[in-house]
Design an enzyme around this catalytic site. Structure first.
Site, PDB file in Angstrom:
ATOM      1  N   LYS A 175       0.898  -1.360  -0.047  1.00  8.60           N
ATOM      2  CA  LYS A 175      -0.013  -0.042  -0.069  1.00  8.60           C
ATOM      3  C   LYS A 175       0.670   1.305   0.047  1.00  8.60           C
ATOM      4  O   LYS A 175       1.840   1.451   0.578  1.00  8.60           O
ATOM      5  CB  LYS A 175      -1.030  -0.035   1.240  1.00  8.60           C
ATOM      6  N   THR A 207      -8.236   8.847   9.211  1.00  9.71           N
ATOM      7  CA  THR A 207      -7.656   7.575   8.387  1.00  9.71           C
ATOM      8  C   THR A 207      -7.619   6.445   9.629  1.00  9.71           C
ATOM      9  O   THR A 207      -7.044   5.366   9.050  1.00  9.71           O
ATOM     10  CB  THR A 207      -6.471   7.855   7.619  1.00  9.71           C
ATOM     11  N   GLY A 209      -7.877   2.970  11.142  1.00  8.57           N
ATOM     12  CA  GLY A 209      -8.418   1.702  10.823  1.00  8.57           C
ATOM     13  C   GLY A 209      -8.259   1.371   9.400  1.00  8.57           C
ATOM     14  O   GLY A 209      -9.087   0.488   8.980  1.00  8.57           O
ATOM     15  N   THR A 210      -7.380   2.276   8.690  1.00 10.37           N
ATOM     16  CA  THR A 210      -7.753   1.920   6.932  1.00 10.37           C
ATOM     17  C   THR A 210      -6.998   0.531   6.935  1.00 10.37           C
ATOM     18  O   THR A 210      -7.613  -0.215   6.047  1.00 10.37           O
ATOM     19  CB  THR A 210      -6.988   3.221   6.260  1.00 10.37           C
ATOM     20  N   GLY A 211      -5.798   0.562   7.507  1.00 12.99           N
ATOM     21  CA  GLY A 211      -5.303  -1.007   7.144  1.00 12.99           C
ATOM     22  C   GLY A 211      -5.967  -2.543   7.601  1.00 12.99           C
ATOM     23  O   GLY A 211      -6.099  -3.201   6.889  1.00 12.99           O
ATOM     24  N   CYS A 212      -6.831  -2.071   8.867  1.00  9.35           N
ATOM     25  CA  CYS A 212      -7.497  -3.240   9.178  1.00  9.35           C
ATOM     26  C   CYS A 212      -8.605  -3.530   8.511  1.00  9.35           C
ATOM     27  O   CYS A 212      -8.901  -4.737   8.004  1.00  9.35           O
ATOM     28  CB  CYS A 212      -7.992  -2.811  10.699  1.00  9.35           C
TER      29      CYS A 212
END
Length: 266
Positions: A175, A207, A209-212
């Site tokens: 990412k 932003t 929690g975007t990865g989770c």
């Protein structure tokens, strides 16, 4: 009406924006019944992480056993694993129960900067978990930690993604949210496909929690049986819309809008 069933193995976020809470919300939006194995409990909000309590290994193992022996799981994801012992435990349980469709989100640092994975655990992550992965979803700092060099260009991002595949992961979504580019460009690498997925960069602090949520969306779509490239593309669209419509909760790095998933789940 029955729904596909998936498992998330991750930490709990009391603020509701990341971790287990984000995973469950995301899976629900994509029409998947989510089950959980909690690896750690955090006291956190949009301003940061105030405390962390890691769960006993026996309890983590018991949670995975309980779910895997009762539910028909068609995909599983990992998030915060904290240390080498937990990684070893989770890797062994995934192998023991032959859990399919493993999505690894190599969570290392919270949005506010708090470390969530011991540096000594990186080798265990590489050796024990990556070879079981259907897809791994590192951001640039996480990928840099895994490969051991900086990713200052698209050429290096491509090189790192290919290297992570050589470590054993079937595919990688590296990412680009931490890059300095005008667009948010992610690189997808698998034996059958290499491609860039881009979206306009949204200037916002909201932003959390975007990865989770991205990895949970991938997990949910895999659980539904969709082809991997389509899963990646849909998860990317979900995150873009979720950031674009973030509700601005809290006083710091607010959560994204998980409710947007229902509009693109298909």
């Amino acid at each position: 009406m029955t729904h596909p069933q998936a498992l998330t193995i991750a930490g709990s976020d009391s603020g509701g924006g990341a971790g287990i809470q984000a995973d469950i919300k995301t899976m629900q939006e994509f029409g998947v019944f989510g089950t959980t194995a909690i690896t750690a409990v955090t006291a956190q909000n949009t301003l940061g992480v105030q405390a962390v309590q890691v769960m006993p290994l026996s309890l983590i193992a018991a949670q995975i056993d309980a779910v895997a022996t009762d539910f028909t799981l068609t995909a599983v994801k990992t998030g915060m694993l904290a240390d080498s012992d937990i990684i070893a435990c989770v890797a062994e349980k995934i192998k023991q129960h032959k859990l399919p469709g493993l999505v690894i989100d190599p969570v290392m640092i919270a949005k506010g900067g708090t470390p969530l994975l011991q540096e000594s655990a990186l080798d265990s992550l590489r050796r024990l978990l990556l070879p079981q992965a259907c897809v791994i979803t590192p951001n640039i700092p996480e990928a840099e930690a895994l490969v051991g060099y900086t990713l200052q260009s698209r050429e290096r991002i491509v090189r790192a993604a290919r290297e992570l595949c050589r470590m054993g992961a079937f595919s990688v979504v590296l990412k680009g949210g931490h890059s300095g580019e005008d667009d948010a460009a992610d690189f997808f690498c698998s034996p059958q496909d290499e491609s860039w997925l881009t979206s306009p960069r949204i200037q916002t602090p909201h932003t959390h929690g975007t990865g989770c949520s991205f990895s949970a969306a991938l997990c949910a779509l895999l659980a539904r049986g969709l082809p991997l490239p389509e899963c990646v593309a849909r998860a990317k669209r979900f995150i873009y819309q979720a950031i674009l419509t973030a509700p601005q909760y809290g006083q710091g790095h607010g959560p994204i809008n998980h409710f947007t998933g229902r509009h693109i789940a298909g």
